[in-house]
Design a protein around this motif. Structure first.
Motif, short mmCIF file in Angstrom:
data_model
loop_
_atom_site.label_atom_id
_atom_site.label_comp_id
_atom_site.label_asym_id
_atom_site.label_seq_id
_atom_site.Cartn_x
_atom_site.Cartn_y
_atom_site.Cartn_z
N ARG A 120 36.06 39.19 50.94
CA ARG A 120 36.17 37.87 50.30
C ARG A 120 35.14 36.89 50.85
O ARG A 120 34.79 35.91 50.18
CB ARG A 120 37.56 37.28 50.54
CG ARG A 120 38.72 38.00 49.83
CD ARG A 120 40.02 37.30 50.20
NE ARG A 120 41.18 37.90 49.58
CZ ARG A 120 41.66 37.55 48.38
NH1 ARG A 120 41.05 36.60 47.70
NH2 ARG A 120 42.73 38.14 47.89
N SER A 152 34.27 37.07 43.82
CA SER A 152 35.32 36.20 43.31
C SER A 152 36.69 36.81 43.60
O SER A 152 36.80 37.99 43.95
CB SER A 152 35.16 36.00 41.80
OG SER A 152 35.30 37.24 41.12
N ASP A 153 37.74 36.00 43.43
CA ASP A 153 39.09 36.50 43.67
C ASP A 153 39.42 37.64 42.70
O ASP A 153 40.05 38.64 43.09
CB ASP A 153 40.11 35.37 43.51
CG ASP A 153 40.03 34.36 44.64
OD1 ASP A 153 39.49 34.72 45.71
OD2 ASP A 153 40.50 33.23 44.47
N SER A 154 39.00 37.48 41.46
CA SER A 154 39.31 38.52 40.46
C SER A 154 38.57 39.82 40.77
O SER A 154 39.15 40.91 40.65
CB SER A 154 38.93 38.03 39.06
OG SER A 154 37.54 37.70 39.00
N LEU A 155 37.33 39.73 41.24
CA LEU A 155 36.58 40.92 41.59
C LEU A 155 37.19 41.59 42.82
O LEU A 155 37.32 42.82 42.88
CB LEU A 155 35.11 40.58 41.85
CG LEU A 155 34.19 41.74 42.25
CD1 LEU A 155 34.22 42.85 41.21
CD2 LEU A 155 32.76 41.24 42.47
N ASN A 188 40.30 41.46 43.83
CA ASN A 188 41.57 42.09 43.44
C ASN A 188 41.33 43.43 42.74
O ASN A 188 42.13 44.36 42.89
CB ASN A 188 42.37 41.16 42.54
CG ASN A 188 42.86 39.93 43.30
OD1 ASN A 188 43.05 39.97 44.52
ND2 ASN A 188 43.08 38.83 42.58
N MET A 189 40.23 43.52 42.02
CA MET A 189 39.92 44.76 41.31
C MET A 189 39.42 45.84 42.28
O MET A 189 39.64 47.03 42.07
CB MET A 189 38.86 44.49 40.23
CG MET A 189 38.48 45.70 39.40
SD MET A 189 37.44 45.27 37.97
CE MET A 189 36.04 44.49 38.78
#
Length: 296
Positions: A209, A215-218, A220-221
Motif C-alpha cells: 500500500r 490504489s486501495d482497489s488494486l 484488494n485485488m
C-alpha cells in the motif's frame, strides 16, 4: 652654527608631504593590526561556536522546534544514492538499485541486466565472472553473498484444476514477474522493486500500500496473490550503521537518524531496540514499522 642646524632640520614642501603620508600609513597599519587582534576569532573559538550551534539546533528538534519527517508514501522515479551495503542477493532477480547498493558500478549493473534481458541466466556464483567490467576484487567481495534460487523459487503456480491464483513472493519476484499480475505495468513494477530495495525487503504484504500508484482497489485485488518471506529482510544495526545509512531507510529519515546517532554516542551502545521508543528517538508509529528492519 645655528644656521647650520636650521638648514639641517628644515624640509622642503615635498619632503614634508612625504613624511605626512608615511605617518598616515603607519597609523593605518597600527589600527588594522589592532582591529584584527580584537575581532579575529581563534580556530578554537570558531570550533566551539559551531559545536554550540549544532547542539542548540538538535535540542530544538528534540523539543519540537524542528519538523520531523513523517512516514511517507513513496513516488520513486529516480534512483536515490545509497552507501554500499552487502546483503544476500540473487543475480537473476536483483534490480539495478540492489546491484548499485551492493557497490556495483552503474555500467556493470546495466551490463548484468542486459545479459539477463537477452536470456542469460546465472546458475552459479562463478557465472558473475562473465559480466564485462566485473573485477576480481568486486567478485571476491560479492561472491559470498550470492544466493541463487531454484527455478521454481519466488513464484508458486497452483494447478488450474484447483482454481487457485498465481502466488508471488514479494521479496523474490523481479519486475517481469510483477507485471504478470493484473493492474501492474512496467513503471509500477519498477517502483515496487525499488521501494523493496530501499526497505531491505517486504516484511508483510500490506506494505504494498505504501508504494505510490497502488490504489486501495488494486491492493484488494492483489492481496490474495502475494506473500512476503520476512526471512529475506535485510536488517540495519543501530549500533554500527552510520547516519546516512539510517537516514536512507523510508521509516527513519534524516531527523530520527540524527537523534539515534546522538543517543548512541551518549550511551556508547544501544542495548535494546525498545530504547528507541522509550527515549523518543522514534515515535510509536515509525517504531512499529522500523523494528522489523533494525538489529543490535
Amino acid at each position: 652654527m645655528q644656521n647650520k642646524w636650521k638648514d639641517l632640520l628644515s624640509f622642503s614642501a615635498g619632503e614634508r608631504l612625504g613624511i605626512i603620508v608615511l605617518i598616515i600609513l603607519i597609523l593605518l597599519m597600527m589600527a588594522l593590526h589592532l582591529y584584527l587582534a580584537i575581532h579575529e576569532p581563534s580556530a578554537e573559538t570558531s570550533e566551539a561556536e559551531a559545536i554550540r550551534r549544532e547542539l542548540e539546533l538538535f535540542g530544538q528538534q528534540l523539543t519540537g522546534g524542528g519538523k520531523p519527517g513523517d512516514g511517507f508514501k513513496v513516488a520513486l522515479d529516480e534512483t536515490l544514492p545509497e552507501p554500499p551495503l552487502l546483503f544476500d542477493f540473487d543475480p537473476n532477480t536483483a534490480s539495478e538499485t540492489d546491484l548499485i547498493r551492493l557497490g556495483m558500478d552503474r555500467k556493470v549493473a546495466r551490463t548484468l541486466l542486459n545479459y539477463r534481458e537477452k536470456g542469460g541466466r546465472f546458475r552459479s556464483r562463478d557465472d558473475l565472472r562473465k559480466i564485462y567490467g566485473m573485477s576480481a576484487a568486486l567478485y571476491a567481495r560479492l561472491a559470498p553473498y550470492v544466493n541463487i534460487a531454484s527455478d521454481s523459487a519466488g513464484m508458486v503456480l497452483l494447478t488450474p484444476a484447483t482454481g487457485g491464483p498465481l502466488i508471488l513472493d514479494m521479496n523474490m519476484a523481479d519486475t517481469i514477474q510483477w507485471q504478470d499480475l493484473p493492474g501492474i505495468g512496467s513503471k509500477l513494477a519498477d517502483r515496487i522493486v525499488r521501494y523493496r530495495s530501499l526497505l531491505g525487503g517486504f516484511s508483510r504484504v500490506s506494505q504494498l500500500r505504501e508504494v505510490y500508484g497502488i490504489s486501495d482497489s488494486l491492493y484488494n485485488m492483489l492481496e490474495a496473490k502475494l506473500f512476503a518471506d520476512s526471512s529475506r529482510v535485510t536488517r540495519i544495526s543501530v549500533n554500527e550503521a552510520d547516519e546516512s545509512m539510517l537516514a536512507a531507510h523510508p521509516y527513519i529519515g534524516s531527523y530520527y537518524a540524527r537523534a539515534i546517532i546522538s543517543y548512541r554516542r551518549q550511551v556508547t551502545r544501544i542495548g535494546s531496540l525498545q530504547e528507541l521508543l522509550e527515549n523518543g528517538l522514534l515515535p510509536a508509529s515509525a517504531f512499529e514499522k522500523a523494528r522489523f528492519y533494525l538489529s543490535l
